[in-house]
Scaffold this active site. Structure first.
Site, PDB file in Angstrom:
ATOM      1  N   LYS A 142       0.814  -1.223   0.000  1.00 31.91           N
ATOM      2  CA  LYS A 142       0.000   0.000   0.000  1.00 31.91           C
ATOM      3  C   LYS A 142       0.846   1.272   0.000  1.00 31.91           C
ATOM      4  CE  LYS A 142      -0.734   0.262   5.016  1.00 31.91           C
ATOM      5  NZ  LYS A 142      -1.751   0.350   6.090  1.00 31.91           N
ATOM      6  N   ARG A 156      -7.998   0.754  16.978  1.00 32.80           N
ATOM      7  CA  ARG A 156      -8.316   0.913  15.565  1.00 32.80           C
ATOM      8  C   ARG A 156      -9.353  -0.161  15.239  1.00 32.80           C
ATOM      9  NH1 ARG A 156      -4.220   1.131  10.397  1.00 32.80           N
ATOM     10  NH2 ARG A 156      -4.953  -1.009  10.159  1.00 32.80           N
TER      11      ARG A 156
END
Length: 358
Positions: free
Chosen positions: A36, A131
């Site tokens: 990514k 998260r």
């Protein structure tokens, strides 16, 4: 127009991947190489495949599609828990999906039945970083319930993420939470779930012989691509940091005060800048800014340089203490933090040049 430019050393990236594959394979840990940072750059992805990486991890489906269209073979793991609007593409393009919601698991299952495709799921568990993931205290029973209802989709593992939001470091204690949940689920479901419990920052537990033995999947991007560990705040000593180098061009050289003259408000990015009065200083302006990089993540090769600040288009450098003299048209080299590299790859204004054999 050659600058600003990223020099991407494919040989060193490959060597980093090979070293991590060797380290992890000795512990029977699967490496998911994360692309990514590079927007799924096909050239870099093929380099990882050449190094022996089997599975690639990506957070954006567009990047996975880009790799597929450029003949990069899977399997692909979707790292970011998917949006409901992209679930159909997620099932069609990927092989393993990280999830955290019961409803999403059932939606994926319906789509998988529609396309008669077996899809694997990693159910994420929050062990404290805040998260993604179901809170660890209710994870076991929820995942057990979901697993028993799925038809085509299959929960093949559990996972966690630390460091990215709350900055929580991985420890033997918080990873053992996953081991306990795995043991419970394996007993109830007659499975052997994998634990996707590692990332770049977790490498330190291997180095210190503190990694629980049942952790058997690591998702690593930064360590391979930069040789650094942002959460652990270190260069990884057995990996190369000369993998991705930024060069930017000097467009102004001047001698100015170190403190602005006049009433100070916020800068162009909405921040309140702070300046130390060091008198008049030698300064360079580079033709690169916050649209292209995170200026706080620039690490000059000339260690006597001080990165002062950046606007959207310009970065200001103090070179008063340097032994070198700089002129308009010179280029400066930088190592990059993860955040700076991420933004540089994202910017269409930063050229990429690939080095294969150096």
């Amino acid at each position: 127009m050659d600058f600003p430019k990223l020099f991407v050393n494919l040989k060193k990236i490959r060597e980093n991947a090979e070293k991590l594959l060797e380290t992890l394979s000795k512990l029977n840990i699967e490496l998911v190489a994360v692309t990514k940072l590079t927007l799924g750059d096909p050239i870099i992805a093929k380099t990882l495949k050449d190094a022996g990486v089997i599975k690639l991890g990506e957070s954006r489906l567009k990047n996975i599609k880009r790799m597929i269209e450029n003949n990069v073979p899977g399997p692909f793991q979707l790292l970011r828990i998917p949006m409901p609007s992209e679930l159909e593409d997620a099932v069609l393009l990927t092989d393993e999906i990280l999830i955290s919601e019961e409803k999403v698991a059932y939606m994926i299952d319906e789509i998988a039945k529609k396309y008669d495709k077996n899809i694997e799921l990693i159910y994420m568990i929050d062990v404290g970083d805040l998260r993604e993931g179901i809170w660890y205290e209710k994870a076991a029973y929820t995942i057990e319930k979901v697993a028993k209802k799925l038809k085509m989709a299959k929960i093949v593992g559990i996972g966690t993420n630390v460091g990215c939001f709350g900055g929580v470091l991985p420890t033997k204690e918080n990873l053992n939470i996953l081991v306990e949940i795995k043991d419970y689920l394996d007993g109830k479901l007659n499975t052997n779930l994998k634990i996707s419990g590692g990332s770049t920052v977790t490498l330190s537990l291997i180095e210190n012989n503190e990694l629980p033995s049942k952790i058997n999947q690591f998702r690593i991007g930064e360590g391979i691509l930069l040789g650094t560990d942002a959460t652990g705040n270190r260069d990884i000593p057995y990996l190369s940091q000369d993998t991705i180098i930024l060069e930017a061009e000097v467009v102004e050289v001047d001698y100015k005060p170190s403190v602005p003259v006049g009433e100070v408000g916020r800068d162009s990015m909405g921040r309140i800048p702070h300046f130390e009065d060091l008198g008049w200083r030698n300064r360079i302006i580079l033709a690169i800014g916050e649209q292209d990089i995170d200026s706080s993540g620039l690490k000059p090769f000339d260690e006597k340089l001080k990165v002062l600040h950046a606007s959207s288009d310009h970065t200001i450098i103090d070179y008063t203490d340097s032994n070198k003299k700089y002129s308009i048209g010179d280029t400066l080299k930088f190592h990059l933090s993860y955040g700076a590299a991420l933004r540089a790859f994202t910017s269409p204004f930063v050229k990429k040049e690939y080095i294969k054999n150096a």
